[in-house]
Design an enzyme around this catalytic site. Structure first.
Site, PDB file in Angstrom:
ATOM      1  N   LYS A  24       1.144  -1.096  -0.145  1.00 48.42           N
ATOM      2  CA  LYS A  24      -0.182  -0.089  -0.220  1.00 48.42           C
ATOM      3  C   LYS A  24       1.436   1.543  -0.051  1.00 48.42           C
ATOM      4  O   LYS A  24       1.945   1.399   0.861  1.00 48.42           O
ATOM      5  CB  LYS A  24      -0.931   0.527   1.919  1.00 48.42           C
ATOM      6  CG  LYS A  24      -1.830   1.865   1.610  1.00 48.42           C
ATOM      7  CD  LYS A  24      -3.001   0.705   2.690  1.00 48.42           C
ATOM      8  CE  LYS A  24      -3.535   3.111   2.622  1.00 48.42           C
ATOM      9  NZ  LYS A  24      -4.985   1.897   3.331  1.00 48.42           N
ATOM     10  N   ARG A  29     -10.562   9.375   1.663  1.00 43.45           N
ATOM     11  CA  ARG A  29     -11.450  10.139   3.192  1.00 43.45           C
ATOM     12  C   ARG A  29     -12.164  10.965   3.466  1.00 43.45           C
ATOM     13  O   ARG A  29     -12.807  11.536   3.696  1.00 43.45           O
ATOM     14  CB  ARG A  29      -9.933  10.522   3.074  1.00 43.45           C
ATOM     15  CG  ARG A  29      -8.593   9.774   2.552  1.00 43.45           C
ATOM     16  CD  ARG A  29      -7.464  10.337   3.493  1.00 43.45           C
ATOM     17  NE  ARG A  29      -6.224   9.555   3.182  1.00 43.45           N
ATOM     18  CZ  ARG A  29      -5.008   9.310   3.228  1.00 43.45           C
ATOM     19  NH1 ARG A  29      -4.479  11.711   3.030  1.00 43.45           N
ATOM     20  NH2 ARG A  29      -3.880   8.803   2.961  1.00 43.45           N
ATOM     21  N   LYS A  33       0.983  10.064   5.720  1.00 39.47           N
ATOM     22  CA  LYS A  33       1.164   8.530   6.369  1.00 39.47           C
ATOM     23  C   LYS A  33       1.632   8.307   5.893  1.00 39.47           C
ATOM     24  O   LYS A  33       2.459   6.273   5.919  1.00 39.47           O
ATOM     25  CB  LYS A  33      -0.117   7.688   5.287  1.00 39.47           C
ATOM     26  CG  LYS A  33      -1.409   7.973   6.321  1.00 39.47           C
ATOM     27  CD  LYS A  33      -3.016   7.394   5.905  1.00 39.47           C
ATOM     28  CE  LYS A  33      -3.987   8.006   7.002  1.00 39.47           C
ATOM     29  NZ  LYS A  33      -4.594   6.762   6.428  1.00 39.47           N
ATOM     30  N   LYS A  63      -2.027  -1.603  -3.826  1.00 40.11           N
ATOM     31  CA  LYS A  63      -2.824  -0.328  -3.931  1.00 40.11           C
ATOM     32  C   LYS A  63      -2.210   0.697  -4.143  1.00 40.11           C
ATOM     33  O   LYS A  63      -1.001   0.818  -3.362  1.00 40.11           O
ATOM     34  CB  LYS A  63      -3.817  -0.284  -2.475  1.00 40.11           C
ATOM     35  CG  LYS A  63      -4.444   0.668  -1.907  1.00 40.11           C
ATOM     36  CD  LYS A  63      -5.429   0.596  -1.244  1.00 40.11           C
ATOM     37  CE  LYS A  63      -6.189   1.913  -1.082  1.00 40.11           C
ATOM     38  NZ  LYS A  63      -6.271   1.677   1.240  1.00 40.11           N
ATOM     39  N   SER A 117     -10.069   5.468  -5.087  1.00 42.67           N
ATOM     40  CA  SER A 117     -11.221   6.789  -5.133  1.00 42.67           C
ATOM     41  C   SER A 117     -10.952   7.162  -6.111  1.00 42.67           C
ATOM     42  O   SER A 117     -11.836   7.884  -6.921  1.00 42.67           O
ATOM     43  CB  SER A 117     -11.276   7.133  -3.638  1.00 42.67           C
ATOM     44  OG  SER A 117     -10.181   7.265  -2.797  1.00 42.67           O
ATOM     45  N   TYR A 153     -15.154   0.414  -7.475  1.00 46.69           N
ATOM     46  CA  TYR A 153     -16.443   1.751  -6.863  1.00 46.69           C
ATOM     47  C   TYR A 153     -17.251   0.515  -8.203  1.00 46.69           C
ATOM     48  O   TYR A 153     -19.084   1.233  -7.983  1.00 46.69           O
ATOM     49  CB  TYR A 153     -16.311   2.524  -7.247  1.00 46.69           C
ATOM     50  CG  TYR A 153     -15.251   3.067  -5.372  1.00 46.69           C
ATOM     51  CD1 TYR A 153     -15.809   2.859  -4.566  1.00 46.69           C
ATOM     52  CD2 TYR A 153     -13.687   3.116  -5.746  1.00 46.69           C
ATOM     53  CE1 TYR A 153     -15.210   2.699  -2.807  1.00 46.69           C
ATOM     54  CE2 TYR A 153     -13.220   3.135  -4.398  1.00 46.69           C
ATOM     55  CZ  TYR A 153     -13.782   2.787  -3.032  1.00 46.69           C
ATOM     56  OH  TYR A 153     -13.321   3.380  -2.213  1.00 46.69           O
TER      57      TYR A 153
HETATM   58  C1  PBG Z   1      -7.674   3.379   5.095  1.00 45.45           C
HETATM   59  C2  PBG Z   1      -8.014   3.057   3.953  1.00 45.45           C
HETATM   60  C3  PBG Z   1      -7.666   3.639   3.124  1.00 45.45           C
HETATM   61  C4  PBG Z   1      -8.295   3.453   1.872  1.00 45.45           C
HETATM   62  C5  PBG Z   1      -8.938   1.725   2.151  1.00 45.45           C
HETATM   63  N1  PBG Z   1      -8.638   1.938   3.342  1.00 45.45           N
HETATM   64  C6  PBG Z   1      -7.194   5.143   2.795  1.00 45.45           C
HETATM   65  C7  PBG Z   1      -5.979   5.375   3.431  1.00 45.45           C
HETATM   66  O1  PBG Z   1      -4.310   5.281   3.970  1.00 45.45           O
HETATM   67  O2  PBG Z   1      -6.002   6.583   4.297  1.00 45.45           O
HETATM   68  C8  PBG Z   1      -8.664   4.543   1.091  1.00 45.45           C
HETATM   69  C9  PBG Z   1      -9.396   3.607  -0.653  1.00 45.45           C
HETATM   70  C10 PBG Z   1      -9.291   4.411  -1.551  1.00 45.45           C
HETATM   71  O3  PBG Z   1      -9.037   5.374  -1.673  1.00 45.45           O
HETATM   72  O4  PBG Z   1     -10.284   4.243  -2.888  1.00 45.45           O
HETATM   73  N2  PBG Z   1      -6.726   2.349   5.636  1.00 45.45           N
END
Ligand code: PBG
Length: 333
Positions: A202, A212, A225, A256, A282, A321
């Site tokens: 990730k 978010r 992060k 991801k 997203s 999605y």
């Molecule tokens: C948080 C989490 C995130 C997503 C899934 N779980 C965002 C992040 O790490 O800030 C993102 C999914 C998306 O953007 O569709 N644990």
């Protein structure tokens, strides 16, 4: 792979592209509804679904509406739904205690879906951000994310999600050592059948912005992060994270975001060590939807092409999605 061909015109590649049937015969990868996991946002509001402004076509749903969505997914042949709670800000604390409340929103939603639609897999994230007044996936103290203290929280959260009936847990927090901790806690508490689909690779990505927004962690997030998610320039490290999580007990791993990281999907799936998934996040959804809404892209074709690309890159499945939209198109044939 053979690298020398007879010269043109003996080798004339378009012979194999000339008709629809011959193209189907030589096609290497295909996409079906069975490849999809549908991420859905759930909130407490019992009224009409509330649209996520940065993601046209995506709304936050009540638990009852999520059950309907799960039913729809099952009818479309989508095997799994991933539930993301948009938690009321009054329940967010710096200790994240709501994360392991057996009656929290995610747990109630998971229970309702399991009861009403037993045929569908229910995935819940393991990470503290929905419950954290600091917006981070781990506990924050003096500007630092506390890895080891966070593991205790994640273990409790994972167990309460398993109790609630989640059949797949997706640790998305990127704390070191979490998969081993969660796996042994599950084994010790009679949840040996729960699948861990680790968000192993990730990246610290700007493509999560609309998510978010959807779960209401945008305003609360302090800093970024980058101290726990992977640097977008790193490829070997992403492979190491997947190998580590598999060694610690993950049944499957995820890359991801998705489209900007197809090279990582290919490298990890080539290991052959665990089924590899990708999350078309997203921001990727938003890019495609907004461009299509403006008439710049053909939505149906671009969605299917973008999802097929993950299969070509070696993924067995995709969180998207677009899942119900794509499944509808695929089922239509
Ligand atoms: C948080 C989490 C995130 C997503 C899934 N779980 C965002 C992040 O790490 O800030 C993102 C999914 C998306 O953007 O569709 N644990």
């Amino acid at each position: 792979m053979q690298t020398s061909f007879p010269p043109f015109p003996v080798h004339r590649p378009r012979r194999l592209r000339a008709r629809e049937a011959i193209r189907r015969l030589v096609s290497e990868n295909s996409l079906s509804a069975s490849d999809l996991i549908w991420p859905v946002f759930v909130h407490e509001n019992e009224g009409m679904p509330i649209p996520v402004s940065s993601m046209p076509g995506v709304s936050r749903l009540s638990i009852g509406q999520v059950v309907d969505a799960a039913q729809q997914a099952a009818e479309l042949g989508i095997p799994a739904i991933a539930l993301f709670p948009s938690v009321d800000s009054s329940l967010k604390t710096s200790g994240c205690e709501e994360a392991w409340n057996p009656e929290n929103l995610a747990n109630r939603a998971a229970r309702a879906v399991r009861l009403a639609v037993p045929a569908i897999e229910v995935m819940l994230d393991v990470a503290l951000d929905p419950y954290n007044s600091d917006g981070h996936d781990g506990l924050l103290r003096n500007g630092e994310i506390l890895n080891d203290e966070t593991l205790d929280c994640l273990e409790r959260q994972a167990l309460c999600h398993a109790e609630a009936g989640a059949t797949i847990l997706g640790p998305s927090d990127m704390m070191d050592g979490r998969i081993a901790r969660i796996r042994s806690a599950l084994e010790d508490h009679g949840h040996d059948g729960v699948v861990i689909l680790s968000y192993a690779s990730k990246f610290a990505s700007a493509f999560y912005g609309p998510f978010r927004d959807a779960v209401g962690s945008m305003g609360t997030l302090k800093g970024n992060k980058s101290t726990y998610q992977i640097d977008p320039g790193n490829s070997d490290e992403a492979v190491r994270m997947a190998m580590r999580d598999i060694q610690e007990g993950a049944d499957a791993v995820m890359v991801k975001p998705g489209m900007p990281y197809l090279d990582i999907c290919r490298r990890i799936s080539d290991l052959g060590a665990a089924p590899t998934f990708a999350y078309q996040v997203s921001g990727e959804y938003a890019m495609i939807r907004h461009a299509a809404d403006k008439g710049c892209l053909d939505l149906e074709s671009v969605v299917l092409e973008s999802l097929l690309a993950f299969k070509r890159a070696g993924c067995v499945g995709i969180l998207s999605y677009f899942a119900p939209f794509a499944a509808g198109l695929l089922n239509r044939g």
